[in-house]
Design a protein around this motif. Structure first.
Motif, PDB file in Angstrom:
ATOM      1  N   ALA A   1      30.901  -9.548 -27.931  1.00  0.00           N
ATOM      2  CA  ALA A   1      31.782 -10.687 -27.661  1.00  0.00           C
ATOM      3  C   ALA A   1      32.535 -11.102 -28.924  1.00  0.00           C
ATOM      4  O   ALA A   1      33.736 -11.401 -28.871  1.00  0.00           O
ATOM      5  N   ILE A   2      31.843 -11.107 -30.070  1.00  0.00           N
ATOM      6  CA  ILE A   2      32.505 -11.459 -31.326  1.00  0.00           C
ATOM      7  C   ILE A   2      33.571 -10.419 -31.686  1.00  0.00           C
ATOM      8  O   ILE A   2      34.673 -10.758 -32.149  1.00  0.00           O
ATOM      9  N   TRP A   3      33.250  -9.150 -31.470  1.00  0.00           N
ATOM     10  CA  TRP A   3      34.229  -8.087 -31.750  1.00  0.00           C
ATOM     11  C   TRP A   3      35.457  -8.227 -30.854  1.00  0.00           C
ATOM     12  O   TRP A   3      36.597  -8.091 -31.314  1.00  0.00           O
ATOM     13  N   LEU A   4      35.229  -8.520 -29.564  1.00  0.00           N
ATOM     14  CA  LEU A   4      36.359  -8.721 -28.655  1.00  0.00           C
ATOM     15  C   LEU A   4      37.192  -9.935 -29.062  1.00  0.00           C
ATOM     16  O   LEU A   4      38.432  -9.909 -28.983  1.00  0.00           O
ATOM     17  N   TRP A   5      36.526 -10.995 -29.470  1.00  0.00           N
ATOM     18  CA  TRP A   5      37.218 -12.183 -29.965  1.00  0.00           C
ATOM     19  C   TRP A   5      38.141 -11.807 -31.127  1.00  0.00           C
ATOM     20  O   TRP A   5      39.321 -12.177 -31.152  1.00  0.00           O
ATOM     21  N   ASP A   6      37.609 -11.048 -32.081  1.00  0.00           N
ATOM     22  CA  ASP A   6      38.405 -10.642 -33.234  1.00  0.00           C
ATOM     23  C   ASP A   6      39.573  -9.755 -32.815  1.00  0.00           C
ATOM     24  O   ASP A   6      40.712  -9.933 -33.272  1.00  0.00           O
ATOM     25  N   ARG A   7      39.318  -8.794 -31.927  1.00  0.00           N
ATOM     26  CA  ARG A   7      40.372  -7.863 -31.511  1.00  0.00           C
ATOM     27  C   ARG A   7      41.471  -8.562 -30.721  1.00  0.00           C
ATOM     28  O   ARG A   7      42.644  -8.243 -30.844  1.00  0.00           O
ATOM     29  N   ILE A   8      41.081  -9.533 -29.889  1.00  0.00           N
ATOM     30  CA  ILE A   8      42.087 -10.277 -29.115  1.00  0.00           C
ATOM     31  C   ILE A   8      43.032 -11.021 -30.053  1.00  0.00           C
ATOM     32  O   ILE A   8      44.254 -11.056 -29.835  1.00  0.00           O
ATOM     33  N   CYS A   9      42.462 -11.624 -31.113  1.00  0.00           N
ATOM     34  CA  CYS A   9      43.305 -12.324 -32.085  1.00  0.00           C
ATOM     35  C   CYS A   9      44.280 -11.355 -32.763  1.00  0.00           C
ATOM     36  O   CYS A   9      45.442 -11.698 -33.003  1.00  0.00           O
ATOM     37  N   VAL A  10      43.799 -10.133 -33.076  1.00  0.00           N
ATOM     38  CA  VAL A  10      44.644  -9.160 -33.768  1.00  0.00           C
ATOM     39  C   VAL A  10      45.682  -8.571 -32.823  1.00  0.00           C
ATOM     40  O   VAL A  10      46.882  -8.496 -33.148  1.00  0.00           O
ATOM     41  N   TRP A  11      45.247  -8.139 -31.652  1.00  0.00           N
ATOM     42  CA  TRP A  11      46.157  -7.469 -30.719  1.00  0.00           C
ATOM     43  C   TRP A  11      47.293  -8.392 -30.265  1.00  0.00           C
ATOM     44  O   TRP A  11      48.425  -7.948 -30.094  1.00  0.00           O
ATOM     45  N   ASN A  12      46.958  -9.676 -30.040  1.00  0.00           N
ATOM     46  CA  ASN A  12      47.962 -10.614 -29.533  1.00  0.00           C
ATOM     47  C   ASN A  12      48.635 -11.424 -30.642  1.00  0.00           C
ATOM     48  O   ASN A  12      49.470 -12.280 -30.339  1.00  0.00           O
ATOM     49  N   GLU A  13      48.233 -11.156 -31.899  1.00  0.00           N
ATOM     50  CA  GLU A  13      48.804 -11.858 -33.048  1.00  0.00           C
ATOM     51  C   GLU A  13      48.771 -13.378 -32.839  1.00  0.00           C
ATOM     52  O   GLU A  13      49.766 -14.090 -33.006  1.00  0.00           O
ATOM     53  N   ILE A  14      47.603 -13.857 -32.460  1.00  0.00           N
ATOM     54  CA  ILE A  14      47.435 -15.288 -32.188  1.00  0.00           C
ATOM     55  C   ILE A  14      47.386 -16.051 -33.508  1.00  0.00           C
ATOM     56  O   ILE A  14      46.642 -15.679 -34.414  1.00  0.00           O
ATOM     57  N   PRO A  15      48.153 -17.121 -33.637  1.00  0.00           N
ATOM     58  CA  PRO A  15      48.125 -17.897 -34.886  1.00  0.00           C
ATOM     59  C   PRO A  15      46.746 -18.496 -35.149  1.00  0.00           C
ATOM     60  O   PRO A  15      45.991 -18.814 -34.225  1.00  0.00           O
ATOM     61  N   GLN A  16      46.461 -18.683 -36.418  1.00  0.00           N
ATOM     62  CA  GLN A  16      45.146 -19.180 -36.823  1.00  0.00           C
ATOM     63  C   GLN A  16      44.892 -20.592 -36.321  1.00  0.00           C
ATOM     64  O   GLN A  16      43.753 -20.957 -36.016  1.00  0.00           O
ATOM     65  N   TYR A  17      45.945 -21.420 -36.203  1.00  0.00           N
ATOM     66  CA  TYR A  17      45.747 -22.805 -35.765  1.00  0.00           C
ATOM     67  C   TYR A  17      45.494 -22.913 -34.258  1.00  0.00           C
ATOM     68  O   TYR A  17      45.156 -23.982 -33.767  1.00  0.00           O
ATOM     69  N   ILE A  18      45.664 -21.787 -33.521  1.00  0.00           N
ATOM     70  CA  ILE A  18      45.354 -21.767 -32.088  1.00  0.00           C
ATOM     71  C   ILE A  18      43.987 -21.133 -31.846  1.00  0.00           C
ATOM     72  O   ILE A  18      43.128 -21.722 -31.188  1.00  0.00           O
ATOM     73  N   LEU A  19      43.780 -19.921 -32.370  1.00  0.00           N
ATOM     74  CA  LEU A  19      42.495 -19.244 -32.232  1.00  0.00           C
ATOM     75  C   LEU A  19      42.234 -18.432 -33.493  1.00  0.00           C
ATOM     76  O   LEU A  19      42.802 -17.351 -33.671  1.00  0.00           O
ATOM     77  N   PRO A  20      41.388 -18.936 -34.386  1.00  0.00           N
ATOM     78  CA  PRO A  20      41.110 -18.201 -35.622  1.00  0.00           C
ATOM     79  C   PRO A  20      40.174 -17.014 -35.377  1.00  0.00           C
ATOM     80  O   PRO A  20      39.393 -17.017 -34.424  1.00  0.00           O
ATOM     81  N   ARG A  21      40.257 -16.031 -36.226  1.00  0.00           N
ATOM     82  CA  ARG A  21      39.355 -14.878 -36.143  1.00  0.00           C
ATOM     83  C   ARG A  21      37.947 -15.288 -36.587  1.00  0.00           C
ATOM     84  O   ARG A  21      37.776 -16.250 -37.354  1.00  0.00           O
ATOM     85  N   PRO A  22      36.918 -14.581 -36.116  1.00  0.00           N
ATOM     86  CA  PRO A  22      35.538 -14.949 -36.492  1.00  0.00           C
ATOM     87  C   PRO A  22      35.309 -14.972 -37.989  1.00  0.00           C
ATOM     88  O   PRO A  22      34.594 -15.846 -38.500  1.00  0.00           O
ATOM     89  N   GLY A  23      35.911 -14.026 -38.713  1.00  0.00           N
ATOM     90  CA  GLY A  23      35.747 -14.022 -40.164  1.00  0.00           C
ATOM     91  C   GLY A  23      36.299 -15.271 -40.816  1.00  0.00           C
ATOM     92  O   GLY A  23      35.722 -15.808 -41.778  1.00  0.00           O
ATOM     93  N   VAL A  24      37.420 -15.764 -40.297  1.00  0.00           N
ATOM     94  CA  VAL A  24      38.023 -16.994 -40.829  1.00  0.00           C
ATOM     95  C   VAL A  24      37.109 -18.187 -40.566  1.00  0.00           C
ATOM     96  O   VAL A  24      36.949 -19.073 -41.417  1.00  0.00           O
ATOM     97  N   VAL A  25      36.496 -18.209 -39.391  1.00  0.00           N
ATOM     98  CA  VAL A  25      35.585 -19.310 -39.052  1.00  0.00           C
ATOM     99  C   VAL A  25      34.374 -19.298 -39.988  1.00  0.00           C
ATOM    100  O   VAL A  25      33.955 -20.353 -40.495  1.00  0.00           O
ATOM    101  N   LEU A  26      33.807 -18.125 -40.218  1.00  0.00           N
ATOM    102  CA  LEU A  26      32.657 -18.031 -41.126  1.00  0.00           C
ATOM    103  C   LEU A  26      33.042 -18.426 -42.545  1.00  0.00           C
ATOM    104  O   LEU A  26      32.266 -19.095 -43.237  1.00  0.00           O
ATOM    105  N   GLN A  27      34.222 -18.010 -42.988  1.00  0.00           N
ATOM    106  CA  GLN A  27      34.684 -18.393 -44.317  1.00  0.00           C
ATOM    107  C   GLN A  27      34.870 -19.908 -44.414  1.00  0.00           C
ATOM    108  O   GLN A  27      34.516 -20.527 -45.424  1.00  0.00           O
ATOM    109  N   THR A  28      35.391 -20.523 -43.359  1.00  0.00           N
ATOM    110  CA  THR A  28      35.552 -21.977 -43.340  1.00  0.00           C
ATOM    111  C   THR A  28      34.201 -22.677 -43.347  1.00  0.00           C
ATOM    112  O   THR A  28      34.024 -23.701 -44.020  1.00  0.00           O
ATOM    113  N   LEU A  29      33.253 -22.121 -42.597  1.00  0.00           N
ATOM    114  CA  LEU A  29      31.905 -22.692 -42.586  1.00  0.00           C
ATOM    115  C   LEU A  29      31.292 -22.665 -43.980  1.00  0.00           C
ATOM    116  O   LEU A  29      30.594 -23.606 -44.388  1.00  0.00           O
TER     117      LEU A  29
END
Length: 283
Positions: A40-68
């Motif tokens: 599920a985490i991998w799919l979350w990351d890939r969806i963000c990359v494939w659809n080029e979703i902006p970070q302020y709408i849906l951040p990638r899991p790595g960004v969330v962990l870095q923010t944490l």
């Protein structure tokens, strides 16, 4: 002798098959959920990359962990505030729920008189009750504590009352035939019999107290240095800081899981020597 020699390997194979199935079940109980979570985490990351979703709408899991990691001081400080409300409300729910359950068990008239009010308190949404609490209670911490207590109180009250009233009638008659006083029956028979019910309600109330604390913070609109995680979520939402919002949500979820696991462990340690549910788990 020939029949015995032919049947023995079949029995051994059946036992080996059963043991292998049990080992696979024990391993799968942990491996399968973890594998699905990783997927599920991998799919979350890939969806963000494939659809080029902006970070302020849906951040990638790595960004969330870095923010944490980067906002650990701020988020964990808020977590301590939320945990204080959570555990204090749970403690008050235990004291009030068990105490009132004992009164209910001692007098049917008391139960018939007051249990409907507990039901009304439970089924009324906390967002509807909070305006009254906001009027009559001045202290902000007391407001949050009262809201979280209302949410966590009923599972302990209802489960413990059910346990106290579910004692075997033959055992109760035996106690009375031997001249046991009411408090002796309560202490030596009813309370031990109600322990599994109470612990079941405690596991439910533990999660509800955390939910109640977070919801109370949302409703109260608490803010400032002493604010909890809900305030960080509101603040992040206003600022379109989705990574911090997701980090706070993950922190709340992990906290709820830890609370449930700790209360489950406590329940198992108390019941493992004598109650059927814990004995089956160990078997």
């Amino acid at each position: 002798m020939t029949a015995v020699q032919i049947q023995a390997p079949a029995v051994d194979q059946e036992e080996m098959r059963r043991a292998r199935s049990q080992r696979l079940e024990r391993v799968g109980r942990w491996v399968v959920p973890l594998a699905i979570m990783v997927l599920a985490i991998w799919l979350w990351d890939r969806i963000c990359v494939w659809n080029e979703i902006p970070q302020y709408i849906l951040p990638r899991p790595g960004v969330v962990l870095q923010t944490l990691y980067n906002d650990a001081g701020l988020l964990f400080g808020s977590l301590l505030v939320t945990l204080k409300i959570t555990f204090l409300s749970l403690l008050l729910a235990v004291i009030g729920g068990v105490g009132l359950s004992v009164l209910f068990a001692q007098s049917k008239w008391v139960e018939m008189s007051f249990f409907p009010f507990a039901v009304v308190l439970q089924v009324t949404p906390i967002v509807a009750i909070f305006p009254l609490i906001n009027i009559y209670v001045d202290n902000q911490t007391a407001k949050l504590l009262l809201c979280a207590w209302i949410v966590a109180f009923f599972p302990i009250l209802s489960n413990t009352t059910l346990g106290l009233n579910s004692v075997d009638r033959n055992l109760r008659d035996l106690f009375r035939l031997n001249g046991a006083r009411r408090w002796q029956e309560l202490w030596h028979l009813r309370l031990p019999a109600a322990m599994p019910y109470f612990l079941g309600g405690l596991k439910v109330a533990g999660g509800l107290s955390l939910i109640g604390a977070v919801v109370a913070e949302f409703v109260a609109g608490a803010s400032g240095q002493s604010s909890g995680l809900a305030s960080r979520i509101i603040e992040a939402g206003y600022r379109l800081n989705a990574p911090r919002l997701f980090a706070a949500l993950i922190l709340i979820s992990l906290t709820g899981i830890v609370i449930f696991l700790v209360l489950s462990l406590i329940s198992h340690l108390i019941l493992r020597r004598w109650h059927e549910s814990a004995l089956k788990q160990e078997g």
